[in-house]
Design an enzyme around this catalytic site. Structure first.
Site, short mmCIF file in Angstrom:
data_model
loop_
_atom_site.label_atom_id
_atom_site.label_comp_id
_atom_site.label_asym_id
_atom_site.label_seq_id
_atom_site.Cartn_x
_atom_site.Cartn_y
_atom_site.Cartn_z
N HIS A 82 1.00 -1.27 0.05
CA HIS A 82 -0.03 -0.02 0.07
C HIS A 82 1.16 1.17 0.12
O HIS A 82 2.20 1.25 0.57
CB HIS A 82 -0.73 0.01 1.34
CG HIS A 82 -1.94 -0.94 1.67
ND1 HIS A 82 -1.60 -2.19 2.23
CD2 HIS A 82 -3.18 -0.86 1.25
CE1 HIS A 82 -2.69 -2.76 2.22
NE2 HIS A 82 -3.63 -1.92 1.52
N HIS A 137 -11.54 -13.66 3.16
CA HIS A 137 -12.77 -12.96 2.59
C HIS A 137 -13.88 -14.02 2.21
O HIS A 137 -14.98 -13.76 2.28
CB HIS A 137 -12.50 -11.92 1.69
CG HIS A 137 -11.31 -10.84 2.28
ND1 HIS A 137 -10.89 -9.98 1.28
CD2 HIS A 137 -10.83 -10.74 3.42
CE1 HIS A 137 -10.12 -9.05 2.18
NE2 HIS A 137 -10.05 -9.66 3.55
#
Lengths: 401, 401, 401, 401
Positions: free
Chosen positions: B65, B235
């Site tokens: 990121h 997820h």
């Protein structure tokens, strides 16, 4: 109010449910299922009971599966004959009472031939049998003046990917739904075709998992003009969503077709199909209905059953009365919230920065990252931290529940 | 083997994770985060540690990121300058080592300005800031030779529909993704754009719920050519799916882009991002990779963190070694299953009725309900009940685990 | 009404919560946490704010952790000194306002030394530190006139059984609780000691899973006379129970001590600690309180926090007002249901066969299987199938919500 | 190996399961259930098939419910006569083969009279009937040389607390279990009495929720000497626990009696009772068995069923073979881990601070908070932060799977 709610009695739970579950047999011994009656006599008695209940409740709609109103025969031909006979009786009773089906459907999951799915069975012969059965069910629904025709893919899914060709199965399902849309046009049936999502049960994974998955499937196969969606509360929660999320997702895509009104237990992992009696949930459901301008030609079908231990005939009446009262109370609350206007105004104001200037350009697609970066560098500070104020919204809502 | 797995170290968990959770503060006091170092000195030390770990592990990829590799400044301009400086260091270390990013991404969920979402914030100014930040992150990824660029919509979703205009928010998200695709073309970035689904957490409901929901969104907005999907094990399970279901759904739609390799705890309802060490699950994952002909330019990014109580630097090494070993073992098992051929043959045979005759006509769309009804009436008996034989499949599979 | 509800403000959520979550930093920048203030100045400002809020809300109780009202120092001695100083301020403000603590507790889960648990840490030195801290916290609670002292075992549990000696850890926990009970007697503290169950989070498994598990533990260690239970709504649902089930389980065992009033989201798997605003749930909770003859010396502590996105000071007031109103409305509904009497009578009648004859003998233990078999063979038919009539109960209840 | 595993065939799933589920009828048409046979002829054929399967598999144990091996009659007397007749046949076949029951049980949940529970029915006459039935089932188990007698309280729980007197129902259940223990002594049955926990299904809440709840109940009623626990994998996971947690909880309390060997699907919320084929889970289960010194007189009962779509007789054999192989592989792995010794040593070392000095005094209860506070003030710094090193444990474990 009846215009907005359009409540419907579900034939299967109300007249076929006997209380059996995976751990025990029947507990409900309804008069229309007396063992001394033949299967067809039971079917006739149940249909008469259906119209008696509709009359007592003052409701205008009912919903049915083909195999619930008439017993399967030894052959398809015989099953069709049974269905024709009962449909004729239903038609006569409809004329007398002015009642009509909210929707019909084909039961393509109970017989052993459908154990691997109907349209998604690995056996082409099962696909053919399912097509024949669904064709007949659609024709009977058309004959009875049904306003919609529903597909719930009870076993269209899988137990394990180890033995499943998911791609091929989903192609078959798409073919089936294309044939259904074509047949609808061919026979001039004007009702809406509806898909009913459910994430799992009886299969470990069902293809119409939720509204978004169903939309994805429709879009991938060019079916989005032919189908709308029938949403069930307990299916929504099994998929990990609120009912309101599912309804709003469908509404925004223009496919909110009808509702299977029930509720589940948030702490159990299977479909309990209870009658909805909780006021706040119902008010939220009705707020989406208001935004949608109603559900017609869909409505609220009580896809709900008595608890296994509720075995008196009067329990059937009590439960439906509670169900109708709850929907009415929810509608009144939603209307009051709308008329009050505070909640709607809070939301509108919250997004006001998109109504003009920079926001309007973003919405119109008239601007890109390069221009936005330039703007951001020019206004080089963090945005104001505007409170979401959800507790305020909840407090206002609670005043109307 | 490296070609098929393409393992990648996730910078954020490995070099930024300090063990803080909602009930307690940091437990890991890594040398590259020594409090006497300034934020930029920490960033440089962490980047050097990243390349040291990659070297020790013998891995070719890392993922990042923007705000993890370089600290946010007081202004966007300052943040960009920090990022440029660290990117320059990374670039130098990449040249020395031959390592490159599997992917980069913009962190658009940690700062308070993004509390209501980034592209889905009700504040247009936040949309602009997010665009500027993502633009920069994509450019840095491009500069570093990243093979993909990922969007995980950390707060693109809602806490409650009471205060949310879901339709408007999703339109904004679509605009944002259109701008990203346009910018990619503009700067000549050849990497794949990836969306990463997650159903919930931190938001109660996130818009990219799962692969099917993400596909539905892409299809509704004409974005299906521009984006593939980055799937994360934990997820998948939070959405109620197996990882293999999610991967297979993406593979069938041609959008299986990359994998965030981790695992969760099936009994907890939040993302634990553990290193995957279970052999059977990994073999199943690798079977889909084989069917897909590999994942490149995607790969397996270890989006996994040490437990909060694992506080030794050597634990970082141990965990990554276990992760790589597990993937390798899974790949070997999947190849052995493929070479054995029994499972694949069982599946092929199971669907053989669609390879010719009636089934082939169904698949080709050359037949409709009327013809199928005629066929069914002519063959008026139930189909043979062919066993699904799942226990046999499981027994064969177990021989290779 | 105040007598029955005894509402309390939770210091930690209200004055320490800054909105940080696992995916982002602070969003709430309260004036009493202004960065220019030292840690002790913040603590004093927060304590004054606490009493101002209590005054504005007209409430008589507050609840606290030791480390929330006063910052940890570099040493235990320093931490104790900080705590003494703030306790002195609180004491002064209490005298001015007549407010007192519903309960105090020791925060034994946030510091890194407690990462493996406090009383269940594998390190005896951590047990000692935890004992010292809890001793001090109990003494401060005693000094401030607190009516209860709570133990929530934040990290008393495990991440995995692979590295855990569960038997030894639970023995240590029992020793800790025995020491607490002994110290209570030693210092003459008259308040109730309360254990607070939670099934998981932060640990994957916590030892005080739910009320029944906690009771089992107390009984196994002879502690059932020394402890009652503090039940939290969101913890109940995380354990798979309704709040009412947990409260009723505790009530029947005589250990219903106090309530942490909040609610969770039934579709998420972590603790959201929202303010309770749902009328039906609250009415059910209050029905148990009525049966228990109230909760005193326990009460309803608002262990609830604003959503991360609610960042205005007025949101704190709004949320507490909504919380108090909801409890009041719930109490009114429960009283109305009790006064109506229909539900209670239905239940009493349902079990009437145990009030005399065969049933009374069973309850009295005056009969065994041999006699019951004889009775059954004499009355050799199935029992009448009495309807459970749950839909009727729900309909009656709904009239009072 | 047979000594440690003691595998048992479950009569009900294997010889009575017909594939029916809430959404469809039978799919399995076993020869021993041919419709031309009378109920008693079917029972005899099924019993012969049971012994044929046991012989083919080379297993020494089977397990049964009374009503599964012999059909219910119109009266209790007739049911008893049916049971006697089939028990006589089983006894003869046992003599021929040397096989015996791992356990027997009474099926107290399938008939409609048990819809509200058996021992917890609000009708005392149902309690009497249940007592008579359980008495007979225990006597038959005794006659057949069964090594245990199990109570699974299928409907001992509630659908809603609205119509339930939970306190009274649990008292009745305790009376029932006291009578059972008394009757066991009266008839000289030496087998172990076992309670089988399950959290929910078919009831929304069952009283024997999990091991801890069951222990709490036993302790509250002074029954902890008379009962041990039969733990089922799929029930453990439905309660939110790992199987290993449940087994370890029982082992530590000295009540680990027997295991119902199966597995569920972690993503579905109901009992799927699949055959366990996952190697790691089985190794963990077997590690607890090793620590317990085996399970005898308990064992591993295959309380597992074929998938609904597995309809060949050979599937029954394949599934049991896979089940036995998996347990054997798990046992081998557990023994190898034990012999390797690294994991056990890591755990022992982790708790070493309790083996002497301060820790030993804490364990011995020779020290209190006052002394511990003095110690902590004398050693006034945070404890060392020892890593939990769970990733290392997992890596070592994986080498043996």
């Amino acid at each position: 109010m009846a215009e907005w709610i359009r409540p419907s009695v579900a034939f299967w739970h109300t007249f076929c449910g006997n209380g059996a579950d995976p751990f025990g047999g029947a507990t409900k011994f309804w008069p229309w299922r007396a063992p001394e009656l033949s299967a067809m006599e039971q079917a006739e008695a149940a249909m008469r009971a259906n119209f008696e209940l509709l009359d007592k409740l003052g409701l205008d709609f009912w919903a049915f599966h083909d195999r619930d109103i008439a017993p399967a025969g030894a052959t398809l031909r015989e099953s069709n004959a049974n269905l024709d006979k009962i449909a004729k009786l239903a038609s006569k009773l409809q004329v007398q009472t002015g009642v009509r089906p909210l929707w019909g459907t084909a039961q393509l999951f109970a017989e052993p031939q459908y154990m691997h799915g109907a349209a998604t069975s690995p056996q082409a012969s099962v696909f053919a049998r399912a097509s024949a059965q669904a064709k007949k069910a659609m024709e009977v629904t058309h004959l009875l003046g049904g306003e919609n025709f529903v597909f719930w893919g009870g076993r269209e899914g899988y137990t394990s990917l180890l033995n499943t060709d998911m791609g091929r199965e989903q192609e078959h399902l798409a073919q089936f739904l294309k044939m259904a849309a074509a047949h609808k046009r061919k026979i001039g049936f004007k009702g809406t075709l509806l898909l009913e999502p459910k994430p799992k049960e009886p299969m470990l994974h069902q293809y119409d998992w939720d509204v978004a998955t169903t939309l994805s499937f429709l879009r991938a196969h060019g079916l989005e003009k032919d189908y709308k969606i029938n949403i069930e509360t307990n299916h929504a929660t099994l998929a990990g969503h609120t009912m309101v999320h599912e309804m709003e997702t469908a509404r925004l895509a223009g496919v909110l077709g009808s509702v299977d009104a029930n509720t589940g237990d948030s702490l159990t992992g299977w479909d309990t199909d209870q009658f909805l009696t909780e006021p706040r949930e119902t008010a939220r459901i009705m707020s989406v209905v208001l935004k949608n301008g109603g559900l017609a030609p869909g409505g609220f079908n009580f896809d709900a059953k008595l608890r296994r231990e509720s075995v008196d005939v009067e329990d059937l009446v009590l439960a439906h009365v509670a169900g109708v009262d709850t929907l009415a109370r929810g509608l009144r609350a939603a209307v009051a919230i709308q008329e009050d206007g505070r909640l709607a105004k809070l939301v509108t104001d919250r997004y006001a920065s998109y109504d003009s200037g920079l926001g309007a350009k973003i919405e119109a697609g008239q601007i890109g990252w390069t221009e936005l970066e330039a703007w951001a560098l020019e206004h080089d500070e963090q945005a104001d931290h505007l409170s979401g104020k959800l507790e305020l919204y909840e407090r206002i809502e609670a005043q109307f529940i």
